[in-house]
Design an enzyme around this catalytic site. Structure first.
Site, PDB file in Angstrom:
ATOM      1  N   LYS A 270       0.848  -1.198   0.000  1.00  0.00           N
ATOM      2  CA  LYS A 270       0.000   0.000   0.000  1.00  0.00           C
ATOM      3  C   LYS A 270       0.883   1.247   0.000  1.00  0.00           C
ATOM      4  CE  LYS A 270      -3.403   2.443   2.942  1.00  0.00           C
ATOM      5  NZ  LYS A 270      -4.248   2.372   4.159  1.00  0.00           N
ATOM      6  N   ASP A 275      -2.906   9.926   4.093  1.00  0.00           N
ATOM      7  CA  ASP A 275      -4.292   9.494   4.278  1.00  0.00           C
ATOM      8  C   ASP A 275      -5.003  10.419   5.263  1.00  0.00           C
ATOM      9  OD1 ASP A 275      -6.693   8.204   4.522  1.00  0.00           O
ATOM     10  OD2 ASP A 275      -5.890   6.473   5.640  1.00  0.00           O
ATOM     11  N   LYS A 282     -10.455  12.159   8.929  1.00  0.00           N
ATOM     12  CA  LYS A 282      -9.947  11.702  10.214  1.00  0.00           C
ATOM     13  C   LYS A 282      -9.900  12.850  11.213  1.00  0.00           C
ATOM     14  CE  LYS A 282      -6.773   8.108   8.520  1.00  0.00           C
ATOM     15  NZ  LYS A 282      -7.412   6.965   9.191  1.00  0.00           N
ATOM     16  N   ASP A 293       1.376   6.075   5.734  1.00  0.00           N
ATOM     17  CA  ASP A 293       0.419   5.132   5.152  1.00  0.00           C
ATOM     18  C   ASP A 293       0.942   4.512   3.850  1.00  0.00           C
ATOM     19  OD1 ASP A 293      -1.912   3.795   5.648  1.00  0.00           O
ATOM     20  OD2 ASP A 293      -3.218   5.253   4.664  1.00  0.00           O
ATOM     21  N   ASP A 352     -12.541   6.537   4.258  1.00  0.00           N
ATOM     22  CA  ASP A 352     -11.272   6.319   4.954  1.00  0.00           C
ATOM     23  C   ASP A 352     -10.810   4.857   4.837  1.00  0.00           C
ATOM     24  OD1 ASP A 352      -9.060   6.961   6.413  1.00  0.00           O
ATOM     25  OD2 ASP A 352     -10.095   7.098   8.355  1.00  0.00           O
ATOM     26  N   GLU A 354      -9.710   3.338   2.370  1.00  0.00           N
ATOM     27  CA  GLU A 354      -9.229   3.512   0.999  1.00  0.00           C
ATOM     28  C   GLU A 354      -8.122   2.541   0.620  1.00  0.00           C
ATOM     29  OE1 GLU A 354      -7.957   5.050   3.494  1.00  0.00           O
ATOM     30  OE2 GLU A 354      -5.850   4.689   3.081  1.00  0.00           O
ATOM     31  N   ARG A 356      -7.836  -0.644   0.987  1.00  0.00           N
ATOM     32  CA  ARG A 356      -8.342  -1.836   0.291  1.00  0.00           C
ATOM     33  C   ARG A 356      -8.782  -1.497  -1.125  1.00  0.00           C
ATOM     34  NH1 ARG A 356     -12.594  -2.600   5.090  1.00  0.00           N
ATOM     35  NH2 ARG A 356     -10.928  -1.459   6.115  1.00  0.00           N
TER      36      ARG A 356
HETATM   37  N1  BES Z   1      -4.384   3.999   7.043  1.00  0.00           N
HETATM   38  C1  BES Z   1      -5.519   3.740   7.824  1.00  0.00           C
HETATM   39  C2  BES Z   1      -5.291   2.708   8.919  1.00  0.00           C
HETATM   40  C3  BES Z   1      -4.469   3.156  10.093  1.00  0.00           C
HETATM   41  C4  BES Z   1      -5.002   4.000  11.040  1.00  0.00           C
HETATM   42  C5  BES Z   1      -3.195   2.694  10.250  1.00  0.00           C
HETATM   43  C6  BES Z   1      -4.233   4.385  12.131  1.00  0.00           C
HETATM   44  C7  BES Z   1      -2.438   3.066  11.336  1.00  0.00           C
HETATM   45  C8  BES Z   1      -2.956   3.928  12.275  1.00  0.00           C
HETATM   46  C9  BES Z   1      -6.645   3.204   6.943  1.00  0.00           C
HETATM   47  O1  BES Z   1      -6.718   3.743   5.677  1.00  0.00           O
HETATM   48  C10 BES Z   1      -7.919   3.547   7.627  1.00  0.00           C
HETATM   49  O2  BES Z   1      -8.212   4.698   7.743  1.00  0.00           O
HETATM   50  N2  BES Z   1      -8.637   2.534   8.078  1.00  0.00           N
HETATM   51  C11 BES Z   1      -9.865   2.736   8.779  1.00  0.00           C
HETATM   52  C12 BES Z   1     -10.837   1.695   8.315  1.00  0.00           C
HETATM   53  C13 BES Z   1     -12.245   1.963   8.784  1.00  0.00           C
HETATM   54  C14 BES Z   1     -12.789   3.196   8.142  1.00  0.00           C
HETATM   55  C15 BES Z   1     -13.082   0.761   8.441  1.00  0.00           C
HETATM   56  C16 BES Z   1      -9.574   2.616  10.271  1.00  0.00           C
HETATM   57  O3  BES Z   1      -8.759   1.779  10.660  1.00  0.00           O
HETATM   58  O4  BES Z   1     -10.141   3.382  11.034  1.00  0.00           O
HETATM   59 ZN    ZN Z   2      -4.998   4.438   4.908  1.00  0.00          ZN
HETATM   60 MN    MN Z   3      -7.854   5.530   5.657  1.00  0.00          MN
END
Ligand code: BES
Ligand code: ZN
Ligand code: MN
Length: 501
Positions: A270, A275, A282, A293, A352, A354, A356
């Site tokens: 990725k 992000d 966020k 990210d 968020d 994204e 995947r």
């Molecule tokens: N890049 C983030 C995941 C992440 C968050 C990694 C904090 C490390 C620290 C990812 O893109 C994301 O935002 N995931 C969301 C998924 C949710 C919306 C289902 C998450 O983990 O909150």
């Molecule tokens: Zn992300």
């Molecule tokens: Mn995200």
């Protein structure tokens, strides 16, 4: 940093600093005993005074030992001999490196103790080299090194007792240096800010690697190419950003002629260079950390460098889909439906989620390589950190044998993973009334439903997913990229190449 393997008379070895292990109780390690004898019992006398108990990671420096050529001796506590394992050795050696830096030693000779119970000489030498190289890492792209910073260790020689093992030790040192080089690049790319490390920047770095290594060829797909292919999921994320997405493909081809029809190992990472969450924005606290990210993508770069430096006899392909995720008038909106390269449609309920979306198109794209194995690395979910903390990466695969292989590689490399289930039972959480699937699966088991989403795009080859959200960087005071899981990936590739470790 330079590494050399040495053997022969330790008492006569000229060095600014000779590092010797001491076990708890205290008890001198083999090489320490040699020095003790040659110096007429100088080390035994020191132990008797109680200055060194051998407790793990304790350090004592002694000067001017009689009949010893070394300018000083650093006694390093290793803890109880029987209890010493790889992680204990790591902690002890880290303390030695810190002490060397305090006393401004730039040249040292480490007389290795017997390998800890879960290591052999190869592993011990490789680990020593990797650790020393990594301890020297400094981020300097956007910050001058401090003027009063202590000088760095420049030369580390490693003394081994048995000269017959010189070839093994030399190979281990070369491997350690190669892997450390990969890790360094991964850390540098991760630590760079989002305004410098953009998708275009990553693409340029890939092109530069292609110029550096003859065995590596690099191709970068532009948004127009992705459009033509039908990467609707990836492009939907990129649409909210002014930085064009890049789809980076690095091919390393070194399988022996006899195995020319061998299928390649494919690594997918990725490469989300920032992000913000998109319209599902966020909270601002610690949002800066979302520059990391792209750590999964950076680990693909690192693993490619390690493979090139090691000249591994394998075919390896690294793929990094790269984009930003920002709020914008053209950005994805909750409820939007996009069509992925696989033809499956996705209802984007949270912009968020994204990672995947960019990964699913990459996973479909790599089908064309007929892979022996695909491993993807992604800072995919905060839920993975909730589940496992920041020690192991999350491992997801339906293939038990592959799970064992990857877990063992992680264990051996000190870059551990822990497996979470990927049962079909979780798939229904992704049901959508309006598309083939939703991009989120609700509150429960967020790391697993993210992996379950990816699994729908990885049906045509053996596949594993590593969620590195908790391991790719450190938060708080020591904030910085760790370079994980490059050590694991390198170990996996070395083993797949059939090289003895
Ligand atoms: N890049 C983030 C995941 C992440 C968050 C990694 C904090 C490390 C620290 C990812 O893109 C994301 O935002 N995931 C969301 C998924 C949710 C919306 C289902 C998450 O983990 O909150
Ligand atoms: Zn992300
Ligand atoms: Mn995200």
């Amino acid at each position: 940093m330079e590494f050399k393997i040495k053997h022969g008379d330790l008492a006569k070895a000229k060095t600014p600093c000779l590092i010797l292990g001491v076990y708890a109780k205290p008890k001198l390690s083999g090489p320490a005993e040699v020095i003790d004898k040659a110096s007429g019992g100088a080390l035994s006398a020191l132990l008797q005074r109680g200055d060194m108990t051998g407790s793990r990671a304790s350090c004592v420096v002694a000067y001017d030992l009689p009949d010893i050529a070394a300018e000083r001796i650093l006694l390093l506590g290793l803890g109880k001999r029987k209890e010493l394992d790889r992680s204990g050795f790591d902690k002890a050696f880290a303390a030695a490196l810190a002490r060397l830096s305090e006393i401004s030693v730039t040249d040292a000779l480490f007389a290795l103790p017997k390998p800890p119970k879960d290591m052999n000489l190869y592993k011990l030498v490789r680990q020593t080299v990797m650790q020393a190289a990594q301890a020297n890492y400094r981020y300097e792209h956007t910050k001058e090194p401090a003027k009063d910073a202590p000088p760095q260790l420049q030369n580390l020689s490693i003394w081994i007792a048995n000269k017959d093992q010189d070839a093994v030790a030399t190979r281990a040192a070369t491997h350690g240096k190669a892997i450390a080089d990969g890790i360094e690049l991964t850390r540098d790319l991760g630590n760079l800010p989002g305004n410098i490390c953009t998708p275009s920047y990553l693409a340029e770095q890939a092109t530069a690697l292609g110029e550096r290594y003859a065995a590596l060829s690099v191709e970068v797909l532009e948004e127009a190419d992705m459009e033509e292919l039908g990467m609707g999921a990836l492009l939907s994320v990129s649409r909210g950003s002014r930085e064009p997405a890049k789809f980076i493909i690095m091919r390393y081809s070194c399988a022996p002629i006899s195995q020319q029809d061998n299928k390649p190992v494919v690594l997918v990472g990725k490469g989300l260079t920032f992000d913000a969450g998109g319209i599902s924005i966020k909270p601002s606290e610690a949002m800066d950390e979302m520059k990391y990210d792209m750590a999964g993508g950076a680990s693909v770069f690192g693993a490619m460098v390690a493979a090139c430096e090691l000249q591994l006899p394998i075919d390896l392909i690294g793929v990094v889909p790269s984009s930003e995720n920002l709020p914008d008038g053209a950005a994805n909106k909750p409820g939007d439906i996009v069509k992925s390269l696989s033809g499956q449609t996705i209802e984007i309920l949270n912009t968020d989620a994204e990672g995947r979306l960019i990964l699913c198109d990459a996973l479909t794209y790599v089908e064309r390589f007929d892979p022996a194995l695909v491993v993807d690395m992604a800072t995919l979910t905060g839920a993975c950190i909730v589940a496992l903390g920041r020690h192991p990466s999350g491992l997801f695969t339906a293939d038990d044998e592959l799970a064992t292989e990857i877990s063992a590689a992680g264990e051996a490399a000190g870059d551990r993973v822990w497996r979470l289930p990927l049962w079909d039972d979780y798939q229904q959480q992704l049901d959508s009334n309006f598309a083939d699937m939703a991009n989120i699966g609700g509150r429960d088991a967020g790391a697993i439903t993210a992996a379950a989403f990816l699994s729908r795009y990885a049906k045509k080859y053996p596949w594993a997913h590593l969620d590195i959200a908790g391991t790719a960087w450190l938060t708080g005071k020591p904030k910085g990229a760790t370079g994980r899981p490059v050590a694991l990936l390198s170990e996996l590739l070395i083993r797949r190449a059939g090289i003895e470790t």
